[in-house]
Design a protein around this motif. Sequence first.
Motif, PDB file in Angstrom:
ATOM      1  N   THR A  10     -61.681 -15.189 -35.198  1.00 27.96           N
ATOM      2  CA  THR A  10     -60.328 -15.491 -34.731  1.00 27.96           C
ATOM      3  C   THR A  10     -60.128 -15.141 -33.256  1.00 27.96           C
ATOM      4  O   THR A  10     -59.158 -15.588 -32.662  1.00 27.96           O
ATOM      5  CB  THR A  10     -59.279 -14.769 -35.597  1.00 27.96           C
ATOM      6  N   PHE A  55     -57.196 -21.460 -40.088  1.00 32.46           N
ATOM      7  CA  PHE A  55     -57.753 -20.665 -38.997  1.00 32.46           C
ATOM      8  C   PHE A  55     -56.647 -20.138 -38.077  1.00 32.46           C
ATOM      9  O   PHE A  55     -56.687 -18.983 -37.650  1.00 32.46           O
ATOM     10  CB  PHE A  55     -58.774 -21.491 -38.209  1.00 32.46           C
ATOM     11  N   GLU A  56     -55.655 -20.961 -37.800  1.00 27.47           N
ATOM     12  CA  GLU A  56     -54.543 -20.545 -36.941  1.00 27.47           C
ATOM     13  C   GLU A  56     -53.792 -19.370 -37.569  1.00 27.47           C
ATOM     14  O   GLU A  56     -53.431 -18.411 -36.876  1.00 27.47           O
ATOM     15  CB  GLU A  56     -53.583 -21.713 -36.695  1.00 27.47           C
ATOM     16  N   ALA A  74     -55.888 -16.216 -37.365  1.00 26.76           N
ATOM     17  CA  ALA A  74     -55.823 -15.626 -36.024  1.00 26.76           C
ATOM     18  C   ALA A  74     -54.513 -14.873 -35.834  1.00 26.76           C
ATOM     19  O   ALA A  74     -54.494 -13.769 -35.264  1.00 26.76           O
ATOM     20  CB  ALA A  74     -55.986 -16.718 -34.961  1.00 26.76           C
ATOM     21  N   HIS A  83     -64.110 -17.364 -40.083  1.00 28.23           N
ATOM     22  CA  HIS A  83     -63.688 -18.537 -40.847  1.00 28.23           C
ATOM     23  C   HIS A  83     -64.900 -19.289 -41.384  1.00 28.23           C
ATOM     24  O   HIS A  83     -65.732 -19.762 -40.618  1.00 28.23           O
ATOM     25  CB  HIS A  83     -62.851 -19.456 -39.942  1.00 28.23           C
TER      26      HIS A  83
END
Length: 184
Positions: free
Chosen positions: A22, A87-88, A91, A105
């Motif tokens: 991330t 993934f966003e 993070a 990820h």
Amino acid sequence: MAVSPPVCDFGWKAPGFRLPATDGRILSLADVAGPKGTLVMFICNHCPYVLAVLDRIERDATELQAMGIGVAAICSNDATTHPDDSFENMARMAQERGFTFPYLHDEDQSVARAYGAACTPDFFGFNAAVELQYRGRLDASGRNPAPPDARRDLYEAMRQVAETGHGPRDQVPSMGCSIKWKAA
């Protein structure tokens, strides 16, 4: 539905990987390994089991890192069916919580399959030779608040691995939500 992984297969060698973190890096198993062992945790953002123990995971990870244990978390869930695990969002969680370990990820789920990950959280504790020595629970609390005197199963096992290279013979499996596999 709650799922428990199989018991520890002592000596099983950790499969290698290269995954995006991330923080923008691409990390391998060798990059996250510690001189006294390595803890690979399969977690995710949405699982109530993970969320209930995340403070304790963070505490134990920080203390284990100070002992020379490398720590990494991997999210392998299908973000199409579980957008909280994108993934966003990974993070965002890592930054908001100030993770001291990389959050990786596994978009194609190949690492989860190679490890035989069954649930979140699923803990794989390896010695310095990356041989499996612990595949058990964090502690006895499950997704409930832990009493102040709760035995820290994961922490104690990994401390033993750091000191001796061997994990405890008696281990209680973790329990959590199943990995959210992509449709075939």
